[in-house]
Design a protein around this motif. Structure first.
Motif, PDB file in Angstrom:
ATOM      1  N   PHE A   1       0.942  -1.252   0.139  1.00 17.22           N
ATOM      2  CA  PHE A   1       0.047  -0.072  -0.044  1.00 17.22           C
ATOM      3  C   PHE A   1       0.823   1.140   0.020  1.00 17.22           C
ATOM      4  N   GLN A   2       0.352   2.375  -0.543  1.00 22.74           N
ATOM      5  CA  GLN A   2       1.003   3.572  -0.247  1.00 22.74           C
ATOM      6  C   GLN A   2       0.322   4.372   0.633  1.00 22.74           C
ATOM      7  N   MET A   3       1.186   4.808   1.816  1.00 20.32           N
ATOM      8  CA  MET A   3       0.576   5.525   2.949  1.00 20.32           C
ATOM      9  C   MET A   3       0.534   7.147   2.720  1.00 20.32           C
ATOM     10  N   LEU A   4      -0.483   7.773   2.411  1.00 20.66           N
ATOM     11  CA  LEU A   4      -0.604   9.048   2.208  1.00 20.66           C
ATOM     12  C   LEU A   4      -0.141  10.070   3.336  1.00 20.66           C
ATOM     13  N   GLY A   5      -0.537   9.779   4.703  1.00 18.72           N
ATOM     14  CA  GLY A   5      -0.011  10.255   5.786  1.00 18.72           C
ATOM     15  C   GLY A   5      -0.416  11.861   5.661  1.00 18.72           C
ATOM     16  N   PHE A   6       0.396  12.619   5.921  1.00 17.63           N
ATOM     17  CA  PHE A   6      -0.065  14.080   5.949  1.00 17.63           C
ATOM     18  C   PHE A   6       0.467  14.990   4.654  1.00 17.63           C
ATOM     19  N   GLN A   7       0.311  14.186   3.537  1.00 23.43           N
ATOM     20  CA  GLN A   7       0.536  14.798   2.315  1.00 23.43           C
ATOM     21  C   GLN A   7      -0.003  16.254   1.733  1.00 23.43           C
ATOM     22  N   ASN A   8      -1.136  16.517   2.598  1.00 19.67           N
ATOM     23  CA  ASN A   8      -1.824  17.548   2.256  1.00 19.67           C
ATOM     24  C   ASN A   8      -1.006  18.920   3.062  1.00 19.67           C
ATOM     25  N   LEU A   9      -0.157  18.466   4.028  1.00 12.66           N
ATOM     26  CA  LEU A   9       0.575  19.632   4.494  1.00 12.66           C
ATOM     27  C   LEU A   9       2.146  19.444   4.173  1.00 12.66           C
ATOM     28  N   LEU A  10       2.309  19.327   2.845  1.00 14.08           N
ATOM     29  CA  LEU A  10       3.705  19.353   2.425  1.00 14.08           C
ATOM     30  C   LEU A  10       4.474  20.470   2.913  1.00 14.08           C
ATOM     31  N   GLY A  11       4.088  21.533   3.089  1.00 12.76           N
ATOM     32  CA  GLY A  11       5.070  22.713   3.605  1.00 12.76           C
ATOM     33  C   GLY A  11       5.321  22.324   5.206  1.00 12.76           C
ATOM     34  N   TRP A  12       4.667  21.627   5.894  1.00  9.17           N
ATOM     35  CA  TRP A  12       4.969  21.231   7.309  1.00  9.17           C
ATOM     36  C   TRP A  12       5.461  20.204   7.738  1.00  9.17           C
ATOM     37  N   GLN A  13       5.994  19.453   6.602  1.00  9.60           N
ATOM     38  CA  GLN A  13       6.483  17.989   6.903  1.00  9.60           C
ATOM     39  C   GLN A  13       7.775  17.967   7.805  1.00  9.60           C
ATOM     40  N   THR A  14       8.650  19.160   7.636  1.00 16.59           N
ATOM     41  CA  THR A  14       9.716  19.143   8.587  1.00 16.59           C
ATOM     42  C   THR A  14       9.412  19.408   9.955  1.00 16.59           C
ATOM     43  N   LEU A  15       8.351  20.243  10.122  1.00 14.24           N
ATOM     44  CA  LEU A  15       7.829  20.621  11.605  1.00 14.24           C
ATOM     45  C   LEU A  15       7.258  19.587  12.231  1.00 14.24           C
ATOM     46  N   LEU A  16       6.338  19.137  11.477  1.00 12.72           N
ATOM     47  CA  LEU A  16       5.670  17.813  11.995  1.00 12.72           C
ATOM     48  C   LEU A  16       6.475  16.608  12.271  1.00 12.72           C
ATOM     49  N   PHE A  17       7.525  16.360  11.671  1.00 18.27           N
ATOM     50  CA  PHE A  17       8.617  15.354  11.943  1.00 18.27           C
ATOM     51  C   PHE A  17       9.291  15.759  13.294  1.00 18.27           C
ATOM     52  N   ALA A  18       9.626  17.022  13.428  1.00 15.40           N
ATOM     53  CA  ALA A  18      10.349  17.399  14.808  1.00 15.40           C
ATOM     54  C   ALA A  18       9.447  17.223  15.695  1.00 15.40           C
ATOM     55  N   ILE A  19       8.141  17.745  15.483  1.00 18.29           N
ATOM     56  CA  ILE A  19       7.183  17.548  16.873  1.00 18.29           C
ATOM     57  C   ILE A  19       7.173  16.204  16.973  1.00 18.29           C
ATOM     58  N   PHE A  20       6.724  15.283  16.002  1.00 12.06           N
ATOM     59  CA  PHE A  20       6.311  13.897  16.542  1.00 12.06           C
ATOM     60  C   PHE A  20       7.436  13.135  17.026  1.00 12.06           C
TER      61      PHE A  20
ATOM     62  N   SER B   1       4.383  -2.710   2.834  1.00  9.79           N
ATOM     63  CA  SER B   1       4.089  -4.250   2.307  1.00  9.79           C
ATOM     64  C   SER B   1       2.658  -4.682   2.940  1.00  9.79           C
ATOM     65  N   PHE B   2       2.220  -5.445   2.141  1.00 12.10           N
ATOM     66  CA  PHE B   2       0.827  -5.890   2.889  1.00 12.10           C
ATOM     67  C   PHE B   2       1.074  -6.794   4.074  1.00 12.10           C
ATOM     68  N   PRO B   3       2.154  -7.651   4.118  1.00 12.35           N
ATOM     69  CA  PRO B   3       2.277  -8.184   5.492  1.00 12.35           C
ATOM     70  C   PRO B   3       2.451  -7.260   6.699  1.00 12.35           C
ATOM     71  N   ALA B   4       3.551  -6.348   6.153  1.00 11.33           N
ATOM     72  CA  ALA B   4       4.056  -5.264   7.225  1.00 11.33           C
ATOM     73  C   ALA B   4       2.617  -4.513   7.820  1.00 11.33           C
ATOM     74  N   CYS B   5       1.725  -4.081   6.853  1.00 13.04           N
ATOM     75  CA  CYS B   5       0.527  -3.445   7.207  1.00 13.04           C
ATOM     76  C   CYS B   5      -0.431  -4.282   7.914  1.00 13.04           C
ATOM     77  N   MET B   6      -0.512  -5.734   7.861  1.00 15.85           N
ATOM     78  CA  MET B   6      -1.307  -6.417   8.839  1.00 15.85           C
ATOM     79  C   MET B   6      -0.813  -6.531  10.021  1.00 15.85           C
ATOM     80  N   ALA B   7       0.576  -6.512   9.862  1.00 11.66           N
ATOM     81  CA  ALA B   7       1.310  -6.785  11.212  1.00 11.66           C
ATOM     82  C   ALA B   7       1.236  -5.448  12.185  1.00 11.66           C
ATOM     83  N   GLN B   8       1.009  -4.267  11.447  1.00 11.43           N
ATOM     84  CA  GLN B   8       0.917  -2.978  12.330  1.00 11.43           C
ATOM     85  C   GLN B   8      -0.290  -3.086  12.762  1.00 11.43           C
ATOM     86  N   LEU B   9      -1.437  -3.445  11.977  1.00 15.87           N
ATOM     87  CA  LEU B   9      -2.718  -3.472  12.408  1.00 15.87           C
ATOM     88  C   LEU B   9      -3.051  -4.215  13.633  1.00 15.87           C
ATOM     89  N   TYR B  10      -2.291  -5.564  13.336  1.00 10.33           N
ATOM     90  CA  TYR B  10      -2.712  -6.410  14.504  1.00 10.33           C
ATOM     91  C   TYR B  10      -1.868  -5.949  15.840  1.00 10.33           C
TER      92      TYR B  10
END
Length: 318
Positions: A12-31, A93-102
């Motif tokens: 899968f492709q994880m879209l995440g916070f792609q709508n906040l492209l200008g804030w990616q660095t700040l979000l990375f630092a905060i998280f 990957s699909f197995p990694a996604c299912m593992a994270q979900l579990y």
């Protein structure tokens, strides 16, 4: 027959916070900062409770297990979120996604059970002080923790199994920052009615029942506090219990709003904000509320620090 254009999903492709492209660095630092504080705070709690014999009561044993759980719970989500914010590759990957979900469901359900057990422990300590040592003996405490963990392990299997059996078509883009149940069901081209209903019933069984048990415990606690003759004693106990209840309400409130009510009418961005509270914020608040506001725990921290400083000071003389 399978719907048209159904293919075997490999990633899968994880879209995440792609709508906040200008804030990616700040979000990375905060998280990253919140994640560092969360892991550090919970590791400190585990270390202090393990080293101080005075903190081996059921209350602190529950707290140590909660801290251990919070480290793994937030580590299931945040490192991948940070990696996606830092790099342009957001594939999982699909197995990694299912593992994270579990593991997300497993740790999330276990936290619900542990919070309910901790509220019950406080109820016994405040409302039944004369019978506390009998009703919450070390053996009973161990059994309650084992029930919490084992029930959490079992809770994670059914949603993960049902999601893994669905067909996925289209762009295979998850409009979220982790593999969560609602966006995965929205992405599927299978009939998800049965899956949605099973997850809905399971969410009510885990979230609502645990929250109700926690709330009932605190109602009895508050009624007992109101009968304390000392005003300062009432304020001190209210302050601690009020903080506990605030964190519990944030956690359960956001989780219930996400999994017990239909959220299709809300935008994916609102759902992401709600998810941040129970995956990133509450794991940070728990060590702050349950320990740093506790005078006995703060004394234990000072004792451990003095002991370590004394050892290092002695070593420096040689």
């Amino acid at each position: 027959m399978n719907p048209p254009n159904v293919s075997s999903v490999t990633e899968f492709q994880m879209l995440g916070f792609q709508n906040l492209l200008g804030w990616q660095t700040l979000l990375f630092a905060i998280f990253l900062f919140i994640y560092f504080l969360t892991v550090t705070g919970n590791v400190v709690i585990i270390a202090v409770v393990s080293q101080d014999q005075r903190l081996h009561s059921p209350m602190y044993v529950f707290l140590k297990h909660l801290s251990f759980l919070e480290i793994w719970y937030t580590s299931t989500i945040v490192p991948l979120l940070l990696a996606n914010l830092f790099s342009h590759s957001q594939a999982i990957s699909f197995p990694a996604c299912m593992a994270q979900l579990y593991f997300f469901v497993f740790f999330g359900a276990t936290e619900c059970f542990l919070l309910a057990m901790m509220a019950y422990d406080r109820y016994l300590a405040i409302c039944k002080p004369l019978h506390y040592s009998f009703l919450m003996s070390p053996e009973i405490c161990t059994k309650l923790m084992a029930i919490s963990w084992l029930t959490g392990v079992g809770t994670g299997f059914l949603p993960c199994l049902m999601i893994s059996k669905l067909d996925f078509c289209g762009p295979k883009q998850i409009n979220h920052f982790f593999c969560d149940l609602p966006p995965l069901m929205q992405l599927s081209c299978s009939n998800v009615y049965v899956t949605r209903m099973v997850i809905f019933i399971l969410s009510i069984a885990v979230l609502c029942i645990c929250f109700l048990l926690t709330l009932v415990s605190y109602v009895f606690i508050v009624s007992t506090i109101l009968r304390i003759p000392s005003a300062s004693g009432r304020m001190k106990t209210f302050s601690t219990c009020g903080s506990h209840l605030a964190v519990v309400t944030i956690y359960y409130g956001t989780m219930i709003s996400m999994y017990v009510r239909p959220n299709d009418h809300l935008s994916p961005e609102i759902n992401k904000i709600i998810s941040v509270f129970y995956t990133v914020v509450t794991p940070l608040l728990n060590p702050v509320i349950y320990s740093l506001r506790n005078q006995e725990f703060k004394e234990a921290v000072r004792k451990v620090v003095r002991k370590k400083c004394g050892i290092y000071g002695t070593n420096s003389l040689y």
